[in-house]
Design a protein around this motif. Structure first.
Motif, PDB file in Angstrom:
ATOM      1  N   ILE A 167       0.826  -1.214   0.000  1.00  0.00           N
ATOM      2  CA  ILE A 167       0.000   0.000   0.000  1.00  0.00           C
ATOM      3  C   ILE A 167       0.857   1.259   0.000  1.00  0.00           C
ATOM      4  O   ILE A 167       0.325   2.376   0.114  1.00  0.00           O
ATOM      5  N   ALA A 168       2.168   1.090  -0.145  1.00  0.00           N
ATOM      6  CA  ALA A 168       3.052   2.271  -0.118  1.00  0.00           C
ATOM      7  C   ALA A 168       2.583   3.297  -1.156  1.00  0.00           C
ATOM      8  O   ALA A 168       2.579   4.508  -0.899  1.00  0.00           O
ATOM      9  N   GLY A 169       2.168   2.818  -2.334  1.00  0.00           N
ATOM     10  CA  GLY A 169       1.768   3.699  -3.420  1.00  0.00           C
ATOM     11  C   GLY A 169       0.636   4.646  -3.035  1.00  0.00           C
ATOM     12  O   GLY A 169       0.722   5.858  -3.260  1.00  0.00           O
ATOM     13  N   ARG A 170      -0.398   4.124  -2.400  1.00  0.00           N
ATOM     14  CA  ARG A 170      -1.530   4.988  -2.045  1.00  0.00           C
ATOM     15  C   ARG A 170      -1.363   5.657  -0.691  1.00  0.00           C
ATOM     16  O   ARG A 170      -1.997   6.662  -0.384  1.00  0.00           O
ATOM     17  N   PHE A 171      -0.478   5.103   0.150  1.00  0.00           N
ATOM     18  CA  PHE A 171      -0.395   5.573   1.541  1.00  0.00           C
ATOM     19  C   PHE A 171       0.596   6.717   1.745  1.00  0.00           C
ATOM     20  O   PHE A 171       0.312   7.675   2.475  1.00  0.00           O
ATOM     21  N   LEU A 172       1.787   6.616   1.125  1.00  0.00           N
ATOM     22  CA  LEU A 172       2.876   7.506   1.543  1.00  0.00           C
ATOM     23  C   LEU A 172       2.631   8.980   1.205  1.00  0.00           C
ATOM     24  O   LEU A 172       3.044   9.869   1.962  1.00  0.00           O
ATOM     25  N   VAL A 173       1.953   9.262   0.092  1.00  0.00           N
ATOM     26  CA  VAL A 173       1.746  10.672  -0.276  1.00  0.00           C
ATOM     27  C   VAL A 173       0.823  11.382   0.723  1.00  0.00           C
ATOM     28  O   VAL A 173       1.217  12.396   1.322  1.00  0.00           O
ATOM     29  N   PRO A 174      -0.392  10.859   0.964  1.00  0.00           N
ATOM     30  CA  PRO A 174      -1.228  11.531   1.983  1.00  0.00           C
ATOM     31  C   PRO A 174      -0.596  11.481   3.384  1.00  0.00           C
ATOM     32  O   PRO A 174      -0.784  12.411   4.178  1.00  0.00           O
ATOM     33  N   PHE A 175       0.171  10.431   3.654  1.00  0.00           N
ATOM     34  CA  PHE A 175       0.850  10.318   4.952  1.00  0.00           C
ATOM     35  C   PHE A 175       1.818  11.485   5.133  1.00  0.00           C
ATOM     36  O   PHE A 175       1.811  12.170   6.167  1.00  0.00           O
ATOM     37  N   SER A 176       2.639  11.746   4.103  1.00  0.00           N
ATOM     38  CA  SER A 176       3.612  12.830   4.204  1.00  0.00           C
ATOM     39  C   SER A 176       2.899  14.176   4.388  1.00  0.00           C
ATOM     40  O   SER A 176       3.315  15.009   5.214  1.00  0.00           O
ATOM     41  N   ALA A 177       1.802  14.345   3.676  1.00  0.00           N
ATOM     42  CA  ALA A 177       1.053  15.605   3.782  1.00  0.00           C
ATOM     43  C   ALA A 177       0.547  15.796   5.211  1.00  0.00           C
ATOM     44  O   ALA A 177       0.697  16.864   5.823  1.00  0.00           O
ATOM     45  N   ARG A 178      -0.020  14.723   5.782  1.00  0.00           N
ATOM     46  CA  ARG A 178      -0.587  14.833   7.131  1.00  0.00           C
ATOM     47  C   ARG A 178       0.507  15.051   8.170  1.00  0.00           C
ATOM     48  O   ARG A 178       0.350  15.835   9.117  1.00  0.00           O
ATOM     49  N   MET A 179       1.625  14.356   8.015  1.00  0.00           N
ATOM     50  CA  MET A 179       2.718  14.506   8.981  1.00  0.00           C
ATOM     51  C   MET A 179       3.276  15.940   8.934  1.00  0.00           C
ATOM     52  O   MET A 179       3.589  16.518   9.972  1.00  0.00           O
ATOM     53  N   ALA A 180       3.378  16.493   7.725  1.00  0.00           N
ATOM     54  CA  ALA A 180       3.864  17.868   7.591  1.00  0.00           C
ATOM     55  C   ALA A 180       2.923  18.814   8.330  1.00  0.00           C
ATOM     56  O   ALA A 180       3.355  19.685   9.103  1.00  0.00           O
ATOM     57  N   GLN A 181       1.631  18.611   8.119  1.00  0.00           N
ATOM     58  CA  GLN A 181       0.602  19.431   8.765  1.00  0.00           C
ATOM     59  C   GLN A 181       0.693  19.337  10.295  1.00  0.00           C
ATOM     60  O   GLN A 181       0.454  20.310  11.004  1.00  0.00           O
ATOM     61  N   GLU A 182       1.054  18.159  10.800  1.00  0.00           N
ATOM     62  CA  GLU A 182       1.110  17.933  12.257  1.00  0.00           C
ATOM     63  C   GLU A 182       2.506  18.183  12.816  1.00  0.00           C
ATOM     64  O   GLU A 182       2.761  17.907  13.994  1.00  0.00           O
ATOM     65  N   ASN A 183       3.432  18.649  11.970  1.00  0.00           N
ATOM     66  CA  ASN A 183       4.816  18.921  12.413  1.00  0.00           C
ATOM     67  C   ASN A 183       5.553  17.686  12.901  1.00  0.00           C
ATOM     68  O   ASN A 183       6.382  17.765  13.814  1.00  0.00           O
ATOM     69  N   ILE A 184       5.222  16.530  12.361  1.00  0.00           N
ATOM     70  CA  ILE A 184       5.923  15.303  12.742  1.00  0.00           C
ATOM     71  C   ILE A 184       7.054  15.062  11.743  1.00  0.00           C
ATOM     72  O   ILE A 184       6.844  15.089  10.533  1.00  0.00           O
ATOM     73  N   LYS A 185       8.249  14.851  12.305  1.00  0.00           N
ATOM     74  CA  LYS A 185       9.442  14.676  11.489  1.00  0.00           C
ATOM     75  C   LYS A 185       9.661  13.178  11.270  1.00  0.00           C
ATOM     76  O   LYS A 185       9.596  12.389  12.225  1.00  0.00           O
ATOM     77  N   LEU A 186       9.969  12.788  10.038  1.00  0.00           N
ATOM     78  CA  LEU A 186      10.071  11.367   9.715  1.00  0.00           C
ATOM     79  C   LEU A 186      11.517  10.895   9.628  1.00  0.00           C
ATOM     80  O   LEU A 186      12.408  11.656   9.227  1.00  0.00           O
TER      81      LEU A 186
END
Lengths: 417, 417
Positions: free
Chosen positions: A265-284
């Protein structure tokens, strides 16, 4: 000196063990009242501790943790009154029966005796531990952080005044007031008097206790927690849980530190995941396969180090790793988890049960935030500590974890044949 | 080497934990069959151990403990078949419920993982411990006495053949075959792989483990047990219980070592007591007040030393002390008991309850022999050890003591608010 404290605590425990639930609750109510009546003494001791801490350059966050004010002290007193409402496990008959020999036998729940607690600079822990120990008929020896030793000493004196009002020995609750670290080493050897030792602090304190204590120790409190996002999981629902598990209180031991994502599910998951983490100030902190796709997203990302999988972040940082399947997720967790709290997010009933049975942690979650591992959340009404070992108590430790049992056998001049 | 054994045991435990009760029982049946089929191998190894032991001047009693023959091996195999009949505690839901948050939570009983056992020269313990560990889904690392290392090695190989017949890793049950004592020290530090350590041996072994182990240890097995004869007790009935508690098996940890007699009945009690002890060949060690009246009786008597109150006799020797009342009896027991098994003989319901609530031992008896403290006698069906500590398990440890629990929580994408 510690030898004498131990002796006195053991002796006091013989008196405390005889109290009924009603009597113990009366003592607790007096402690709550006394904390309010003597608040000026405690607050002034706390001010001195704070002044020293400021001078020693303590961070604002730690200063806040150390600080008491009338409202916080009021909150602590009302927590003590809450403990009165909890059911007393002491005296409960766990099981029993009539044996072929004619013996009538029962397992009766009894206090441990003397509990030792070593903790850091949180002044509320002193009252918390004292009230839970007294509620379960135990004496306690407390050793708080040296940054709060005046606050702790003043608090314990208030508790002792309450004990004496009820004709009970003040040695039932004692604090090691001298901040000398050598006394901790002495405390660890008091197995003759202390029945259980609870360290509440970082990994270093737990290691010190495990390696040096001759008293049975409860290990715990360190949480390298995982969430595995299985391929059947919807992205949006997963993101809400991940954010809750990371952000609801990042410094807590049950917050998530590593996310494992099914490769399919990396294909569908990682893009919205990165967007949400950026919004929440979570560093990966991403592994080799995840870093390239994540680098094109808005969230901050760097390469994860193996050592980062092993330690708690306790901050808005999150490790991310792609795994081939549930087996690789379980294998990763077995290698890196501290066996505190781990979760699977899935719509597959088979994978949920597989994860639950194969992940060897104190708490295993299906479709929920790891932040629930907590005595209050789990309905225990109180929490002395969170154990990540397997003996005696595992996970959040409530009142029951402050008790043991004895076998009581009634015969009629019964002989073993 | 031990590091590798630990790793392999942990890995094997992940496979064993998945077995159903039926599958585990099939493995146990195969072990029993294999012990019979391969008896020649085990008996020949045992003969070599015996030959060495004879050459090293081992006493006849110890040689007998070490010796296997076809009948004893048959008995061991049939004990394994008995273990199949016991209820499997694994999988049991201890408690649970639906929380306000919407989480459905349960405490599920699970195996510990890897159990370490250090024991002395009793070859039956190898099979005993292995079968109880497998029954509860645990792997085990065993370190038997060096006097039986060939017997133990041969026995474990037989068990491993049975495991392999079922497609299970032989590392589920491993023995440390090298008799070098240094390996025990290494074993004590394997906290990364071993979840619980059970020493079965004398006080020295327990002290070694308590002081050096970084693995949670079960202390126990040492019994300085007391009987208090209260003033309301009839002499004849008391004598029967005392003789049973001393003579039924003097070398057992639950045999009585010290008799406390209420001073008010010394006049009627001591004369028939001395006569009965003489008849039973029990040698007395009396305190200052009891020695004069006892010296006029037929039983052998000498002055008791304080150190004799602290150690097990494990022989036909018995300390005798006069006490003023139940409080002095309780105070003596608190000072000298190893918290194993202590008894009161009384006709007073008030004193019985007082003794039961004030004596802080794993097993407390009213009007019965201390010899009943035993997994079989207490209805547990088996006994891994007898714990005299208060954490995890107390008194006889049955199958349940080889398990822990995990918290399992099912949510519906549940967040902590």
């Amino acid at each position: 000196m510690l030898e004498k404290m131990g002796q006195a605590a053991k002796k006091a425990s013989y008196q405390i063990v005889q109290l009924s639930s009603a009597e113990k609750n009366q003592v607790l109510m007096t402690i709550a009242d006394q904390l309010e009546a003597d608040s000026a003494i405690i607050l002034s001791a706390n001010e001195q501790d704070l002044a020293d801490a400021r001078q020693n350059g303590m961070s604002a966050a730690l200063l806040d943790r150390l600080m008491l004010n009338p409202a916080r002290l009021q909150g602590i007193a009302s927590d003590v009154r809450q403990v009165c409402q909890l059911a007393d496990p002491v005296g409960q008959i766990i099981d029993g029966g009539l044996l072929d020999s004619g013996l009538r036998i029962e397992r009766r729940r009894v206090p441990l005796g003397v509990v030792g607690v070593i903790y850091e600079a949180r002044p509320n822990v002193t009252v918390d531990v004292a009230s839970l120990c007294l509620k379960t008929g135990n004496a306690a020896i407390l050793r708080g952080g040296k940054e709060t030793y005046r606050t702790n000493a003043a608090t314990v004196q208030v508790i002792q005044r309450a004990l004496e009002k009820h004709g009970l020995p003040k040695s039932a609750i004692q604090a090691i007031e001298n901040p000398d670290r050598e006394l901790v080493n002495q405390m660890l050897k008091l197995d003759r008097y202390i029945d259980m030792l609870i360290p509440r602090g970082g990994a270093g304190l737990h290691k010190l206790c495990r390696e040096n204590s001759t008293i049975p120790v409860i290990s715990g409190g360190i949480g390298v927690c995982h969430i595995f996002v299985d391929e059947s999981m919807e992205t949006e629902a997963a993101l809400d849980i991940i954010v809750n598990a990371k952000k609801q209180r990042p410094s807590a031991c049950n917050s998530v530190e590593t996310l494992l994502v099914h490769r399919n599910i990396a294909g569908r998951f990682l893009v919205p995941f990165s967007a949400r983490m950026a919004q929440e100030n979570i560093k990966l902190h991403a592994d080799g396969n995840a870093i390239a796709p994540l680098q094109s997203g808005p969230a901050a990302v760097s390469a994860v180090q193996d050592s980062e999988y092993r330690d708690e972040w306790l901050s808005l940082d999150l490790n991310v790793k792609l795994v081939d399947d549930i087996d690789e997720a379980v294998a990763h967790i077995r290698e890196y988890s501290t066996q505190h709290s781990d979760a699977i997010l899935t719509r597959s009933i088979a994978n949920a049960e597989r994860f639950v049975s194969q992940v060897d942690s104190a708490a295993v979650f299906v479709n929920a935030s790891t932040r629930f591992t907590d005595g209050g959340q789990f309905g225990l009404g109180a929490e002395v500590a969170v154990s990540t070992q397997k003996l005696h108590a595992r996970g959040p430790m409530g009142l029951e974890a402050l008790t043991t049992y004895k076998w009581v056998a009634f015969g009629q001049d019964t002989l073993r044949s």
